[in-house]
Structures are given as structure tokens and as C-alpha cells.
Design an enzyme around this catalytic site. Sequence first.
Site, PDB file in Angstrom:
ATOM      1  N   ILE A  85      29.324 -46.460 -67.818  1.00  0.00           N
ATOM      2  CA  ILE A  85      28.898 -45.772 -66.604  1.00  0.00           C
ATOM      3  C   ILE A  85      27.433 -46.051 -66.303  1.00  0.00           C
ATOM      4  CG2 ILE A  85      28.614 -43.518 -65.494  1.00  0.00           C
ATOM      5  CD1 ILE A  85      31.521 -44.406 -65.827  1.00  0.00           C
ATOM      6  N   GLY A 113      20.656 -45.906 -69.860  1.00  0.00           N
ATOM      7  CA  GLY A 113      19.352 -45.317 -69.610  1.00  0.00           C
ATOM      8  C   GLY A 113      18.373 -45.661 -70.712  1.00  0.00           C
ATOM      9  N   ALA A 114      17.166 -45.128 -70.586  1.00  0.00           N
ATOM     10  CA  ALA A 114      16.122 -45.410 -71.572  1.00  0.00           C
ATOM     11  C   ALA A 114      16.474 -44.844 -72.941  1.00  0.00           C
ATOM     12  CB  ALA A 114      14.789 -44.834 -71.096  1.00  0.00           C
ATOM     13  N   GLU A 115      17.163 -43.704 -72.957  1.00  0.00           N
ATOM     14  CA  GLU A 115      17.452 -43.024 -74.219  1.00  0.00           C
ATOM     15  C   GLU A 115      18.925 -43.053 -74.610  1.00  0.00           C
ATOM     16  OE1 GLU A 115      15.417 -41.582 -76.443  1.00  0.00           O
ATOM     17  OE2 GLU A 115      13.653 -42.219 -75.338  1.00  0.00           O
ATOM     18  N   ASP A 130      14.752 -32.584 -65.572  1.00  0.00           N
ATOM     19  CA  ASP A 130      14.878 -33.758 -64.692  1.00  0.00           C
ATOM     20  C   ASP A 130      15.652 -33.349 -63.446  1.00  0.00           C
ATOM     21  OD1 ASP A 130      14.580 -36.335 -63.805  1.00  0.00           O
ATOM     22  OD2 ASP A 130      16.173 -37.178 -65.048  1.00  0.00           O
TER      23      ASP A 130
END
Length: 224
Positions: A15, A18-20, A132
Site C-alpha cells: 500500500i 514510509g520513512a518508518e 500527524d
Amino acid sequence: MSHGITTTGISGELISIGAEAILVKINWYGLPAIKKIRVSKAYRHPVLDRHLRVKRTISEAKLLTEAHRIGVAVPTLYDVDLKECTLTMEYIDGIKARDIVNSMDRRDLKDLFNKLGYYVGLLHKVGIIHGDLTTSNVLITERGPFLIDFGLGAFSNYLEDRGVDVHLLLRVLESTHYKVAKEAFEYFVEGYREAFPSIVEDLLSKIRDIRMRGRYIIRKRVQY
């Protein structure tokens, strides 16, 4: 566009990356689900890396569980695997608010941001900071709006943290949805007031303070 993926023994539909974390859509005992995989970072010391991934996995699980308990529409948490640092949760079939807010009529805009404000007020009342709060992390579904991605969230009762949480949403509205920003934020505040009336005026004052600090920093940067 999504792609098939196999990682750490997990097969499914990719999907997002991301960064993490990586999000993969999987089948969970016959139910469509999302598995959030917190990936290891090669630049971090292995012990620190492991500690951070476990800590953040536990934190997000607690935030989701508490949000669900108080009636906020969030994905239901199915499983927590601390060995692999993964969360398995309900797959929410919806459209990101980011993609449709600008074309909403006034009634739908009011319904969305009243509800979003109400949810955030409930979260703040029990000490949950989303971390966020953007229109990318709100999914519009047939069941109403859902808040997703508590990966940057935390538990806090500080007014500053609450103000920063809502200020981020305001900034997103003003930059991405500027034509409806004023109305949308007013609707948001109405909903927030319903959930957490005792703090609204202090919250708005704190947001103004945060905005002034930001403008001061920008002016300083220009001068130097």
C-alpha cells in the site's frame, strides 16, 4: 498504484512505503487487513534500532486501543507482534480527505470537519496527541470519517502539544485547501468544542501563539 510484496515472510499488496514503516494489505483469517511493518534502519546501532521499533510499536498499539475505546473511528487493532515490530489492523476502505475536501459542498464539509473536530477533542480529553493531523490521515468511508496513522502520536496533557497537533491541521488547510480553509477550521472548532469545551479558548490562544512564533522565526531567517 499498489504492487505485490513479500517481506519478512509477509505476502500481500503493498500500500505504501514510509520513512518508518511499510503498509501491506493482507488477508487476516478471511478479513482484509493492513499490516504495518516497522523496518530496521541500517544507520542505527542494532540495539537502539530494536529498542526504538519496539517502543514505537507498543506506543501506537496503545494509542489505537485507547482511541477505539473512547469512540473515535480508528482501525480496529487485530494483532501486535513485538518480535517483528508489526501491527495488524482493520483495513479501512475509503478515500483520503485530502483528495476530495476541495470539491465538497458546504454541507459535506461541515459534517466532515465537525466530526473530525469532535474526534480530536475526544482524543485530547484523554491525553492522546495524534501527531500527524493532516487530511491525508483522514479516510472518508460509508461509515463516516476514520482517523489513521498514529505512528507519530503520543500521550500528553500539555496544552502546547494539543496546540501543535491542531496547528498542523490548520497549516494543511491553509496550504492545500486554502479556498475552504476558514470554513473548515471553524467547523472543526465547533466539533472540538462539543467534545472538550473547557479547553477551546485556551487551545485557540495557544495556536495563535504558535503561529506568531513561526512568523518571528521566518522574519529572523529573512533578516540574516
